[in-house]
Design an enzyme around this catalytic site. Structure first.
Site, PDB file in Angstrom:
ATOM      1  N   ASN A   9      26.317   7.853 -62.525  1.00 51.48           N
ATOM      2  CA  ASN A   9      26.469   9.251 -62.941  1.00 51.48           C
ATOM      3  C   ASN A   9      26.757   9.264 -64.439  1.00 51.48           C
ATOM      4  O   ASN A   9      27.842   8.886 -64.861  1.00 51.48           O
ATOM      5  CB  ASN A   9      27.635   9.870 -62.140  1.00 51.48           C
ATOM      6  CG  ASN A   9      27.970  11.280 -62.588  1.00 51.48           C
ATOM      7  OD1 ASN A   9      27.242  11.885 -63.381  1.00 51.48           O
ATOM      8  ND2 ASN A   9      29.081  11.812 -62.081  1.00 51.48           N
ATOM      9  N   LYS A  11      27.122  11.743 -66.317  1.00 50.84           N
ATOM     10  CA  LYS A  11      27.952  12.895 -66.741  1.00 50.84           C
ATOM     11  C   LYS A  11      27.355  13.515 -68.018  1.00 50.84           C
ATOM     12  O   LYS A  11      26.147  13.475 -68.194  1.00 50.84           O
ATOM     13  CB  LYS A  11      29.409  12.458 -66.903  1.00 50.84           C
ATOM     14  CG  LYS A  11      29.931  11.733 -65.654  1.00 50.84           C
ATOM     15  CD  LYS A  11      31.411  11.517 -65.644  1.00 50.84           C
ATOM     16  CE  LYS A  11      31.812  10.801 -64.346  1.00 50.84           C
ATOM     17  NZ  LYS A  11      33.248  10.610 -64.218  1.00 50.84           N
ATOM     18  N   HIS A  96      31.101  17.171 -57.310  1.00 54.05           N
ATOM     19  CA  HIS A  96      31.877  16.181 -58.069  1.00 54.05           C
ATOM     20  C   HIS A  96      33.249  16.754 -58.408  1.00 54.05           C
ATOM     21  O   HIS A  96      33.384  17.943 -58.687  1.00 54.05           O
ATOM     22  CB  HIS A  96      31.127  15.777 -59.347  1.00 54.05           C
ATOM     23  CG  HIS A  96      31.734  14.573 -59.986  1.00 54.05           C
ATOM     24  ND1 HIS A  96      32.842  14.652 -60.792  1.00 54.05           N
ATOM     25  CD2 HIS A  96      31.417  13.265 -59.882  1.00 54.05           C
ATOM     26  CE1 HIS A  96      33.166  13.417 -61.178  1.00 54.05           C
ATOM     27  NE2 HIS A  96      32.327  12.566 -60.639  1.00 54.05           N
ATOM     28  N   GLU A  98      34.965  16.654 -61.008  1.00 51.44           N
ATOM     29  CA  GLU A  98      35.063  17.332 -62.315  1.00 51.44           C
ATOM     30  C   GLU A  98      34.581  18.773 -62.201  1.00 51.44           C
ATOM     31  O   GLU A  98      35.102  19.670 -62.871  1.00 51.44           O
ATOM     32  CB  GLU A  98      34.272  16.547 -63.371  1.00 51.44           C
ATOM     33  CG  GLU A  98      35.033  15.287 -63.775  1.00 51.44           C
ATOM     34  CD  GLU A  98      34.157  14.112 -64.166  1.00 51.44           C
ATOM     35  OE1 GLU A  98      32.970  14.301 -64.465  1.00 51.44           O
ATOM     36  OE2 GLU A  98      34.691  12.979 -64.166  1.00 51.44           O
ATOM     37  N   GLU A 168      35.476   9.690 -53.890  1.00 49.85           N
ATOM     38  CA  GLU A 168      35.938   9.411 -55.245  1.00 49.85           C
ATOM     39  C   GLU A 168      37.359   9.943 -55.402  1.00 49.85           C
ATOM     40  O   GLU A 168      37.550  11.130 -55.683  1.00 49.85           O
ATOM     41  CB  GLU A 168      35.036  10.109 -56.271  1.00 49.85           C
ATOM     42  CG  GLU A 168      33.591   9.679 -56.231  1.00 49.85           C
ATOM     43  CD  GLU A 168      32.893   9.889 -57.573  1.00 49.85           C
ATOM     44  OE1 GLU A 168      32.392   8.901 -58.113  1.00 49.85           O
ATOM     45  OE2 GLU A 168      32.876  11.013 -58.089  1.00 49.85           O
ATOM     46  N   GLY A 174      37.674   7.299 -64.100  1.00 50.66           N
ATOM     47  CA  GLY A 174      37.825   7.167 -65.544  1.00 50.66           C
ATOM     48  C   GLY A 174      39.196   6.652 -65.968  1.00 50.66           C
ATOM     49  O   GLY A 174      39.538   6.705 -67.148  1.00 50.66           O
ATOM     50  N   SER A 214      36.200   4.051 -61.274  1.00 49.10           N
ATOM     51  CA  SER A 214      36.410   2.812 -62.022  1.00 49.10           C
ATOM     52  C   SER A 214      35.743   1.588 -61.384  1.00 49.10           C
ATOM     53  O   SER A 214      36.314   0.495 -61.388  1.00 49.10           O
ATOM     54  CB  SER A 214      37.910   2.572 -62.247  1.00 49.10           C
ATOM     55  OG  SER A 214      38.469   3.650 -62.998  1.00 49.10           O
TER      56      SER A 214
END
Ligand code: 13P
Length: 252
Positions: A9, A11, A96, A98, A168, A174, A214
């Protein structure tokens, strides 16, 4: 047998030249990866260019999101799932964290986007995962169950062949703090149980569940040893072709 999927991904990273360069560098590095499906998700503006340059290779292209609306019309700024398909995407990421955290994504919108993506013939990678406070409060499973049940509401058994779940945990995205293989396995087994209850044991056995958060070349092999882990959704480590190829080629 569930064929693993390793998806990158990207992003909101990379302009056209860098996207094409990364995709072209990746292509030969993963050309022999017949043990898994290889997917990259670039930004909308480069999707068609990247998909064209990857044609004939084993690297597939994904959108990172799509509109809840299937019918073309007055929805400024939205991109319909069939437009992504038209541009060369065969997969799509929906829900996702985010988008859930910062762009108002809800289980309801995830469900509508999933339906729109299925109608456009895309493979859906539906993301679920708890925040740190939710895990620490002992609510990780109930959060993930709620996201699954909300996102999958209305789906029928025949839709499930084109659904992939990505677990996730938000605290691992991250942050460099990967879930341990055991933590990931525990939640993946739980996701499979929810599918078995909601649909059928057969559908649950066939479901591919990816881990994201990660993932790096040095931790992928340990994760992939877990029985309910069927691949990875990779963020930061997918931006560089050699690093991502090191994850894809975890077997060799
Ligand atoms: P990182 O691999 O950078 O932690 O990101 C994971 C992710 O959000 C993939 O969708």
């Amino acid at each position: 047998m569930r064929k693993p999927v390793i998806a990158g991904n990207w992003k909101m990273h990379k302009l056209i030249a860098d996207s094409v360069a990364t995709a072209l560098a990746l292509k030969p590095l993963v050309a022999n990866a017949s043990h898994c499906e290889v997917v990259i998700a670039p930004v909308f503006t480069v999707l068609k260019t990247v998909a064209d340059r990857l044609e004939g290779s084993n690297v597939r292209v994904a959108g990172q999101d799509c509109s809840t609306e299937s019918k073309h019309g007055a929805h400024t700024g939205e991109v319909a799932a069939d437009m992504l398909r038209d541009a060369g995407a065969t997969y799509i990421i929906v829900g996702h964290s985010e988008r859930r955290q910062f762009y108002g994504e809800t289980d309801e919108s995830v469900q509508r986007k999933t339906a729109a993506a299925l109608a456009a013939g895309l493979m859906v990678i539906m993301c679920v995962g708890e925040m740190l406070e939710q895990r620490e409060g002992g609510n990780a499973e109930s959060v993930v169950r709620g996201q699954l049940e909300g996102g999958l509401r209305e789906l029928t058994a025949s839709d499930l062949e084109r659904i992939i779940v990505a677990y996730e945990p938000v605290w691992a995205i991250g942050t460099g703090r990967t879930a341990t293989p055991e933590q990931a396995q525990e939640m993946h087994a739980f996701v499979r149980r929810v599918f078995a209850e909601r649909f059928s044991p057969q559908a649950s056995d066939a479901l591919r569940i990816l881990y994201g958060g990660s993932v790096k070349p040095d931790n992928i092999a340990g994760l992939m040893k877990q029985p309910d882990l069927d691949g990875a959704l990779v963020g930061g480590a997918s931006l560089e072709a050699e690093t991502f190829a090191g994850i894809v080629n975890y077997k060799s």
